[in-house]
Design a protein around this motif. Structure first.
Motif, mmCIF file in Angstrom:
data_model
loop_
_atom_site.group_PDB
_atom_site.id
_atom_site.type_symbol
_atom_site.label_atom_id
_atom_site.label_comp_id
_atom_site.label_asym_id
_atom_site.label_seq_id
_atom_site.Cartn_x
_atom_site.Cartn_y
_atom_site.Cartn_z
ATOM 1 N N VAL A 20 -49.124 -5.840 6.997
ATOM 2 C CA VAL A 20 -48.364 -6.862 6.909
ATOM 3 C C VAL A 20 -48.740 -8.056 5.681
ATOM 4 O O VAL A 20 -48.034 -8.421 5.163
ATOM 5 N N GLU A 21 -50.200 -8.093 5.851
ATOM 6 C CA GLU A 21 -50.577 -9.402 4.897
ATOM 7 C C GLU A 21 -50.592 -8.691 3.490
ATOM 8 O O GLU A 21 -50.405 -9.562 2.789
ATOM 9 N N HIS A 22 -50.596 -7.266 3.406
ATOM 10 C CA HIS A 22 -50.357 -6.863 1.846
ATOM 11 C C HIS A 22 -48.892 -6.589 1.513
ATOM 12 O O HIS A 22 -48.642 -5.438 0.524
ATOM 13 N N GLY A 23 -47.924 -6.987 2.320
ATOM 14 C CA GLY A 23 -46.592 -6.549 1.868
ATOM 15 C C GLY A 23 -45.911 -5.453 2.341
ATOM 16 O O GLY A 23 -45.182 -4.938 1.620
ATOM 17 N N PHE A 24 -46.362 -4.962 3.544
ATOM 18 C CA PHE A 24 -45.628 -3.879 3.989
ATOM 19 C C PHE A 24 -44.196 -3.807 4.195
ATOM 20 O O PHE A 24 -43.659 -2.913 3.786
ATOM 21 N N THR A 25 -43.603 -4.954 4.480
ATOM 22 C CA THR A 25 -42.151 -4.999 4.548
ATOM 23 C C THR A 25 -41.546 -4.915 3.389
ATOM 24 O O THR A 25 -40.518 -4.200 3.169
ATOM 25 N N GLN A 26 -41.916 -5.442 2.293
ATOM 26 C CA GLN A 26 -41.450 -5.253 1.091
ATOM 27 C C GLN A 26 -41.534 -3.734 0.284
ATOM 28 O O GLN A 26 -40.680 -3.380 -0.183
ATOM 29 N N ILE A 27 -42.824 -3.170 0.677
ATOM 30 C CA ILE A 27 -43.155 -1.768 0.105
ATOM 31 C C ILE A 27 -42.035 -0.989 0.843
ATOM 32 O O ILE A 27 -41.581 0.105 0.281
ATOM 33 N N LEU A 28 -41.983 -1.090 2.211
ATOM 34 C CA LEU A 28 -40.994 -0.095 2.899
ATOM 35 C C LEU A 28 -39.567 -0.425 2.472
ATOM 36 O O LEU A 28 -38.887 0.725 2.418
ATOM 37 N N ALA A 29 -39.238 -1.656 2.126
ATOM 38 C CA ALA A 29 -37.958 -1.829 1.741
ATOM 39 C C ALA A 29 -37.578 -1.046 0.261
ATOM 40 O O ALA A 29 -36.613 -0.677 0.227
ATOM 41 N N ARG A 30 -38.527 -1.222 -0.335
ATOM 42 C CA ARG A 30 -38.361 -0.380 -1.769
ATOM 43 C C ARG A 30 -38.208 1.184 -1.427
ATOM 44 O O ARG A 30 -37.402 1.576 -1.811
ATOM 45 N N LEU A 31 -38.979 1.719 -0.605
ATOM 46 C CA LEU A 31 -39.139 3.022 -0.162
ATOM 47 C C LEU A 31 -37.558 3.288 0.376
ATOM 48 O O LEU A 31 -36.789 4.476 -0.112
ATOM 49 N N GLU A 32 -37.114 2.518 1.392
ATOM 50 C CA GLU A 32 -35.751 2.676 1.796
ATOM 51 C C GLU A 32 -34.486 2.567 1.152
ATOM 52 O O GLU A 32 -33.544 3.132 0.992
ATOM 53 N N GLY A 50 -34.817 3.590 -2.099
ATOM 54 C CA GLY A 50 -34.966 4.653 -3.175
ATOM 55 C C GLY A 50 -35.482 4.140 -4.622
ATOM 56 O O GLY A 50 -35.438 4.962 -5.495
ATOM 57 N N GLU A 51 -36.212 2.958 -4.348
ATOM 58 C CA GLU A 51 -36.832 2.706 -5.665
ATOM 59 C C GLU A 51 -38.176 3.223 -5.882
ATOM 60 O O GLU A 51 -38.810 2.738 -6.822
ATOM 61 N N MET A 52 -38.767 3.953 -4.834
ATOM 62 C CA MET A 52 -39.911 4.344 -4.816
ATOM 63 C C MET A 52 -40.053 5.628 -4.468
ATOM 64 O O MET A 52 -39.210 5.791 -3.215
ATOM 65 N N THR A 53 -40.905 6.434 -4.723
ATOM 66 C CA THR A 53 -40.903 7.928 -4.080
ATOM 67 C C THR A 53 -41.928 7.609 -2.827
ATOM 68 O O THR A 53 -42.664 6.810 -2.753
ATOM 69 N N ALA A 54 -41.558 8.896 -2.063
ATOM 70 C CA ALA A 54 -42.577 8.984 -0.829
ATOM 71 C C ALA A 54 -43.969 9.025 -1.105
ATOM 72 O O ALA A 54 -44.821 8.448 -0.403
ATOM 73 N N VAL A 55 -44.220 9.619 -2.386
ATOM 74 C CA VAL A 55 -45.771 9.800 -2.596
ATOM 75 C C VAL A 55 -46.245 8.556 -3.180
ATOM 76 O O VAL A 55 -47.203 8.102 -2.682
ATOM 77 N N ALA A 56 -45.310 7.722 -3.862
ATOM 78 C CA ALA A 56 -46.033 6.376 -4.196
ATOM 79 C C ALA A 56 -46.033 5.404 -3.009
ATOM 80 O O ALA A 56 -47.169 4.619 -2.797
#
Length: 96
Positions: free
Chosen positions: A42-54, A56-62
């Motif tokens: 959470v401190e390192h931006g999990f919410t934002q990175i998860l939103a990018r995944l969902e 389609g702005e990033m791959t599952a590998v990324a």
């Protein structure tokens, strides 16, 4: 040509999910409690990175690489997937 599309809400509708499950598994790998993992993500931006995944702005590998890097964890993608997909369980009444 128009293609048919099916749109549905998966999370907490078709299946339930709990991110704490993956935090616990990753914590076991690191030798720390799952709560520590959750707080660090959470401190390192999990919410934002998860939103990018969902979105389609990033791959599952990324996504996997980003999460494991935040934790300082070296983990093959296939193992990350096994830990991650374990967060879901079927909403039985909906499945009938």
């Amino acid at each position: 040509m128009r293609l048919p599309v099916l749109i549905f809400d998966f999370g907490n509708v078709v299946a339930f999910f709990d991110y704490q499950k993956v935090c616990d598994r990753l914590g076991q790998r690191l030798g720390v409690a799952g709560g520590v993992v959750a707080q660090q993500l959470v401190e390192h931006g999990f919410t934002q990175i998860l939103a990018r995944l969902e979105a389609g702005e990033m791959t599952a590998v990324a996504f996997a690489e980003g999460i494991t890097a935040q934790l300082g964890l070296s983990l093959p993608f296939e193992e990350f997937v096994r830990d991650w997909e374990d967060i879901f369980w079927l909403n039985e009444p909906i499945s009938r």
